[in-house]
Design a protein around this motif. Structure first.
Motif, PDB file in Angstrom:
ATOM      1  N   LEU A  43     -75.890   6.104 -31.068  1.00 34.74           N
ATOM      2  CA  LEU A  43     -76.110   5.569 -29.724  1.00 34.74           C
ATOM      3  C   LEU A  43     -74.826   5.607 -28.903  1.00 34.74           C
ATOM      4  CD1 LEU A  43     -78.015   4.205 -27.700  1.00 34.74           C
ATOM      5  CD2 LEU A  43     -77.399   1.997 -28.714  1.00 34.74           C
ATOM      6  N   SER A  47     -74.191   7.790 -25.677  1.00 35.00           N
ATOM      7  CA  SER A  47     -73.799   7.047 -24.478  1.00 35.00           C
ATOM      8  C   SER A  47     -72.518   7.614 -23.888  1.00 35.00           C
ATOM      9  CB  SER A  47     -73.593   5.561 -24.822  1.00 35.00           C
ATOM     10  OG  SER A  47     -74.765   4.987 -25.329  1.00 35.00           O
ATOM     11  N   PHE A  85     -82.390  12.039 -21.304  1.00 35.10           N
ATOM     12  CA  PHE A  85     -82.885  10.717 -20.926  1.00 35.10           C
ATOM     13  C   PHE A  85     -83.943  10.226 -21.917  1.00 35.10           C
ATOM     14  CE2 PHE A  85     -86.073   8.082 -18.799  1.00 35.10           C
ATOM     15  CZ  PHE A  85     -85.275   7.037 -18.332  1.00 35.10           C
ATOM     16  N   ILE A  86     -84.862  11.115 -22.318  1.00 35.47           N
ATOM     17  CA  ILE A  86     -85.913  10.719 -23.256  1.00 35.47           C
ATOM     18  C   ILE A  86     -85.315  10.336 -24.612  1.00 35.47           C
ATOM     19  CG2 ILE A  86     -87.900  11.552 -24.575  1.00 35.47           C
ATOM     20  CD1 ILE A  86     -88.675  13.243 -22.142  1.00 35.47           C
ATOM     21  N   PHE A  88     -82.222   9.400 -25.214  1.00 32.51           N
ATOM     22  CA  PHE A  88     -81.415   8.200 -24.998  1.00 32.51           C
ATOM     23  C   PHE A  88     -82.299   6.958 -24.970  1.00 32.51           C
ATOM     24  CE2 PHE A  88     -78.509   5.651 -22.085  1.00 32.51           C
ATOM     25  CZ  PHE A  88     -77.581   5.396 -23.084  1.00 32.51           C
ATOM     26  N   PHE A  89     -83.421   7.037 -24.260  1.00 33.98           N
ATOM     27  CA  PHE A  89     -84.333   5.898 -24.137  1.00 33.98           C
ATOM     28  C   PHE A  89     -84.954   5.547 -25.490  1.00 33.98           C
ATOM     29  CE2 PHE A  89     -88.724   4.401 -23.569  1.00 33.98           C
ATOM     30  CZ  PHE A  89     -88.481   3.215 -22.872  1.00 33.98           C
ATOM     31  N   LEU A  90     -85.420   6.562 -26.222  1.00 32.38           N
ATOM     32  CA  LEU A  90     -86.055   6.305 -27.517  1.00 32.38           C
ATOM     33  C   LEU A  90     -85.054   5.742 -28.521  1.00 32.38           C
ATOM     34  CD1 LEU A  90     -88.343   9.463 -27.878  1.00 32.38           C
ATOM     35  CD2 LEU A  90     -89.037   7.128 -27.300  1.00 32.38           C
ATOM     36  N   ILE A  92     -82.278   3.991 -27.807  1.00 31.03           N
ATOM     37  CA  ILE A  92     -81.999   2.608 -27.414  1.00 31.03           C
ATOM     38  C   ILE A  92     -83.138   1.691 -27.847  1.00 31.03           C
ATOM     39  CG2 ILE A  92     -81.912   1.062 -25.409  1.00 31.03           C
ATOM     40  CD1 ILE A  92     -80.089   2.963 -24.038  1.00 31.03           C
ATOM     41  N   LEU A  93     -84.368   2.148 -27.662  1.00 30.30           N
ATOM     42  CA  LEU A  93     -85.538   1.353 -28.029  1.00 30.30           C
ATOM     43  C   LEU A  93     -85.559   1.056 -29.524  1.00 30.30           C
ATOM     44  CD1 LEU A  93     -88.143   0.102 -26.864  1.00 30.30           C
ATOM     45  CD2 LEU A  93     -89.299   2.248 -27.400  1.00 30.30           C
ATOM     46  N   SER A  96     -82.617  -1.162 -30.616  1.00 30.66           N
ATOM     47  CA  SER A  96     -82.854  -2.536 -30.164  1.00 30.66           C
ATOM     48  C   SER A  96     -83.840  -3.255 -31.073  1.00 30.66           C
ATOM     49  CB  SER A  96     -83.372  -2.536 -28.722  1.00 30.66           C
ATOM     50  OG  SER A  96     -82.419  -1.972 -27.840  1.00 30.66           O
TER      51      SER A  96
END
Length: 313
Positions: A43, A47, A85-86, A88-90, A92-93, A96
């Motif tokens: 991550l 980032s 972006f996809i 990165f989003f997945l 992070i999800l 988290s």
């Protein structure tokens, strides 16, 4: 062994949180980084790439004669941008979910093992077996957030035109944090549905509302102070380097490049520390959760009675 089931007051909510990390911190974070370390590295690396591209775009546009510089860049790299972006989003999800669930499962296993050692494999197995529950819980929370949550936030923003809105936000936001965490602890420790867990989480929040809100605020402030201190160091270095470069008549591009790199480092440090230090907040609410359960269930009293019977035999 750290005593989970114990009746506590406001000061003990805080002191016992730090006592937990004093007694179990080495074991807790060793297993935390075994499970979450690789994900956090991925991550932070992604980032760094995303933030670096962002700041390079911002600073390279300074002094550019093209008014459509950013539009041209996005149009020429739309596929790459969407893909990154996809991912990165997945990422992070997923990070988290793991990060938020780890301390809940750790305390659950700590209670089950009664002071006996357990390893990362048991935590991973517990996470795998309950992954579906975790996804369902946070999906429900997400849906509630974009409906009821947005309505509440809208009312708070509207009320911020008068002073009472800020006061309500200071109280309501930590109350919501504690409510969600109590509900999650309840959901992961009992065979009940999400909405039953939310009901029990609300009951526990209202059982000792002001000490819970106060403890959550203090932990949140501590986390933000630590993150700010460590993030400020590279930020100050970046500012100093930029002004030094300008005074030495270095190129403007070099000065902004140095500052941009430092800003990327600041963002990455802030992200990493936010994830790691969030354990402090979740464990704090866990300490409160088990304390409230002790008030309601008297588990220690029952255990003491059972031990007396055992000794008599």
């Amino acid at each position: 062994m750290f005593q989970l089931f114990k009746k506590r007051n406001f000061s003990e909510y805080i002191s016992d949180t730090f006592l937990f990390f004093k007694e179990n911190g080495a074991h807790f974070f060793r297993n935390y980084f075994i499970i979450n370390g690789t994900l956090l590295i991925l991550l932070v690396a992604l980032s760094y790439f995303v933030f670096k591209v962002y700041f390079e775009l911002i600073f390279s546009n300074i002094g550019s004669t093209s008014s459509n510089f950013l539009d041209d860049y996005f149009n020429n790299n739309i596929g790459l941008i969407i893909g990154v972006f996809i991912v990165f989003f997945l990422l992070i999800l997923f990070v988290s979910l793991v990060n938020y669930t780890f301390p809940v499962l750790y305390l659950k296993l700590l209670d089950q093992h009664k002071g006996q050692p357990f390893d990362a494999k048991e935590i991973i197995d517990e996470f795998k077996s309950s992954f579906g529950k975790v996804v369902i819980f946070f999906l429900v929370i997400f849906l509630l957030s974009i409906t009821v949550g947005l309505l509440i936030m809208g009312l708070l923003v509207a009320m911020m035109f008068i002073i009472i809105g800020f006061v309500l936000a200071i109280i309501l936001i930590p109350a919501l944090i504690a409510f969600v965490q109590f509900s999650f602890y309840e959901y992961m420790n009992a065979e009940i549905g999400v909405f039953d867990a939310l009901g029990k989480g609300y009951s526990k929040l209202t059982q000792n509302f002001w000490p819970i809100v106060g403890s959550t605020i203090i932990m949140y402030v501590i986390i933000q102070i630590v993150v700010s201190i460590f993030s400020a160091i590279p930020y100050i270095i970046g500012i100093a380097s930029m002004f030094t470069s300008l005074e030495n008549q270095s190129s403007q591009e070099e000065a902004f490049s140095t500052f941009g790199i430092m800003m990327v480092i600041v963002m990455c440090i802030s992200l990493l520390l936010s994830y790691v230090l969030n354990n402090l907040l979740v464990v704090n609410n866990g300490v409160i959760y088990y304390s409230l359960r002790e008030e309601n269930e008297n588990k220690n009293t029952i255990n003491d009675i059972d031990l007396i019977g055992t000794d008599g035999e």
